[in-house]
Design an enzyme around this catalytic site. Sequence first.
Site, PDB file in Angstrom:
ATOM      1  N   CYS A  15       0.803  -1.287   0.065  1.00 21.57           N
ATOM      2  CA  CYS A  15       0.086   0.027   0.062  1.00 21.57           C
ATOM      3  C   CYS A  15       1.007   1.270   0.062  1.00 21.57           C
ATOM      4  CB  CYS A  15      -0.677  -0.060   1.240  1.00 21.57           C
ATOM      5  SG  CYS A  15      -1.893  -1.533   1.483  1.00 21.57           S
TER       6      CYS A  15
ATOM      7  N   ARG B 215       1.476   1.719  -6.123  1.00 20.30           N
ATOM      8  CA  ARG B 215       1.685   0.931  -4.943  1.00 20.30           C
ATOM      9  C   ARG B 215       0.502   0.130  -4.493  1.00 20.30           C
ATOM     10  NH1 ARG B 215       6.358   1.558  -2.197  1.00 20.30           N
ATOM     11  NH2 ARG B 215       5.524   0.450  -0.336  1.00 20.30           N
TER      12      ARG B 215
ATOM     13  N   TRP C  76      -3.519  -1.925  -1.376  1.00 15.32           N
ATOM     14  CA  TRP C  76      -3.788  -3.069  -2.095  1.00 15.32           C
ATOM     15  C   TRP C  76      -3.826  -4.083  -1.233  1.00 15.32           C
ATOM     16  CZ3 TRP C  76      -0.365  -7.518  -2.703  1.00 15.32           C
ATOM     17  CH2 TRP C  76      -0.358  -8.325  -3.933  1.00 15.32           C
TER      18      TRP C  76
ATOM     19  N   ASN D 188       0.767  -0.008   6.169  1.00 13.82           N
ATOM     20  CA  ASN D 188       1.274  -0.709   4.937  1.00 13.82           C
ATOM     21  C   ASN D 188       2.172  -1.935   5.570  1.00 13.82           C
ATOM     22  OD1 ASN D 188       2.486  -1.653   2.388  1.00 13.82           O
ATOM     23  ND2 ASN D 188       4.239  -0.547   2.638  1.00 13.82           N
ATOM     24  N   GLY D 189       1.501  -3.194   5.270  1.00 14.24           N
ATOM     25  CA  GLY D 189       2.405  -4.681   5.784  1.00 14.24           C
ATOM     26  C   GLY D 189       1.205  -5.260   6.323  1.00 14.24           C
TER      27      GLY D 189
ATOM     28  N   GLU E 175      10.711 -12.422 -20.549  1.00 11.82           N
ATOM     29  CA  GLU E 175      10.257 -11.184 -20.276  1.00 11.82           C
ATOM     30  C   GLU E 175       9.071 -10.835 -21.025  1.00 11.82           C
ATOM     31  OE1 GLU E 175      10.539  -9.281 -17.694  1.00 11.82           O
ATOM     32  OE2 GLU E 175      10.225  -7.153 -18.469  1.00 11.82           O
TER      33      GLU E 175
ATOM     34  N   GLU F 155       0.741  -9.258 -18.152  1.00 15.01           N
ATOM     35  CA  GLU F 155       0.491  -8.483 -17.060  1.00 15.01           C
ATOM     36  C   GLU F 155      -0.400  -7.286 -17.607  1.00 15.01           C
ATOM     37  OE1 GLU F 155       3.751  -6.860 -14.619  1.00 15.01           O
ATOM     38  OE2 GLU F 155       4.928  -6.875 -16.217  1.00 15.01           O
TER      39      GLU F 155
ATOM     40  N   LYS G 255       3.122  -2.148  -7.457  1.00 16.35           N
ATOM     41  CA  LYS G 255       4.675  -2.099  -8.014  1.00 16.35           C
ATOM     42  C   LYS G 255       5.631  -3.044  -7.401  1.00 16.35           C
ATOM     43  CE  LYS G 255       7.757  -0.150 -10.435  1.00 16.35           C
ATOM     44  NZ  LYS G 255       7.811  -0.577 -11.877  1.00 16.35           N
TER      45      LYS G 255
END
Length: 588
Positions: free
Chosen positions: A2, A27, A74, A100-101, A467, A474, A583
Amino acid sequence: MCGIVGYKGFKKASKILLDSVRRLEYRGYDSVGMAVLGESGIIVKKGAGNVDKVNNELFFEELEGSIGVAHTRWATTGEVNNVNSHPHLSNNNKICVVHNGIVENYQEIKKFLENKGFCFISQTDTEVIPNYVQYFIDNGESFEDAVKKTLRIIKGSFAVVIMSEDDGIIIGARRGSPLVLGIGFGEFFLASDVPAFSECTDKVVYLDDDEFAVLGDDYHIYDFNTGRENFKKINIINWSFEQAKKGEYEHFMLKEINEQGNTIKKAAEQSIELIREATDLINGACGVFLVGCGTSYHACVSASYIFSKIAKKHVNVLLASEFRNYEHFLSSNTLVIAVSQSGETADVIDAVSFAKKHGCRTLSIVNVMGSTLTRLCSLNIMMNAGPEICVLSTKSYTSQLAVLTLLAYSAVDKFKQAKKLLVDVAGKVNDLINNINDDLKLLAGKLKRVNDLFLIGRDLAYPSALEGALKIKEVSYIHAEGFAGAELKHGTMALIQDGVPVIALNTRGTNDLLVNNIMEVKARGAFVIGIDSRNNELYDFFIKVPGADIADPVLMIIPIQLLAYYLALAKNLNPDQPRNLAKSVTVK
Ligand code: M6R
């Protein structure tokens, strides 16, 4: 992952926080919220959706006050809905948190607090934090001490910004997740990443694990375990705010693809002393591991070919998340090279921490200065790509390839040769993009409805196929898979039928053998797109890319990045914010 921000100053906080949270949207963008301390106390506005959507409904800038916090989410714990959006408040509405976490022991804490009479309204782990702080304050602690005690109890990795209504101060703390402090004139900023506030100040303090910053009229940083004050260095950031803006481009993805002429050159501009130091580590090691995730992992695979060809050196390449399985090969003579754009990817951090526990030497190739990885590794080489905002890694990939190429050449004392090669290649990027742009738009129009797409390449072009597939899937949600040319016939050939697109990444060195593989798929009806320096009658569509020898992977990926971009546009998708992705992935 986040994005979190906090502001304490003299300006209208809601305006600053809204701008900041917009710049952190890379993020996470499934919900957004803001809390500002005004005359009538803390007011929270939050909801599910990205910043623009929620702001159009809630008008964040109506919030008055010069201190506040904001969050872009997120989701990890708790589904995406209004209630689970941050900020979260304590039961008495006086303590407000953005996080965040993950609080790993939140269930245990929740039970404890419920027994003390606290109620919980969300499914998130975060809600235990403001309530634990309130619990300590109710029991006579100051806000600062209550936060300190709470931080000592919660387990997991986190960055938090906590605001107190009664004290009018905010506290930012971190363990394992990023948090930076921006220092302006009479104002302070806390954020997950520098672009959030780089328009307002270029003075930055990188908080370390287990530190917390108290922002009142001045700022103070403490270790929250010992309570000791830490006096930290103020860093001046070396890129401009303009670099974190879209400028003339419609999307960051297109901007970042177009920047590569410059960023490859910048990546090659490393100090000879630093590269020498890194080279000594590589040549002195008994066992070199390259680790990364996603795109960065593909750069590592590419590097293994380059090291083999140029330095005649074997390097082990591992997905960072699988690194622990190789514990029996780790010693103080092992070198672990961690490759990461953000420097915050949890799997990479875990691999490096594990390596350090086993006494290994560690070197990072990283883009974000001050990131967790840079603080873990004993030597860091910066990619110098500037902020990469789009969720897709584009310019950071070619910068990683450039740095790894420099290292492979330096291992045999050919640093200057590598630098020249990379500068030459960088000089070809703009013309390449101009020459192929229209064809790729056209191709995207042809391919936008396909369900599956395959990419094949041999030798150095094989990692490019991996790649390329990642880029396409995505952002366009088309199923894409990359293969070594010869591998398709070992099973996946069963999926090739009339009209299935196969992108052949061909080079002078691989042509003779790849042609066999192209004929095999053509015989099954594939529509073959050749990315090559020379046309071939086997190609149904041809994209010309100048040959660059060992640096072929650097140029070869650019058409696929552009194709992926135009596929997203053709399918009406936002290339900067693909669904379900963030990200940097800060959870294991
Ligand atoms: O920041 P990192 O380079 O460590 O990130 C690793 C991956 O998460 C990242 O490369 C991801 O695969 C990209 N979104 C791909 O475009």
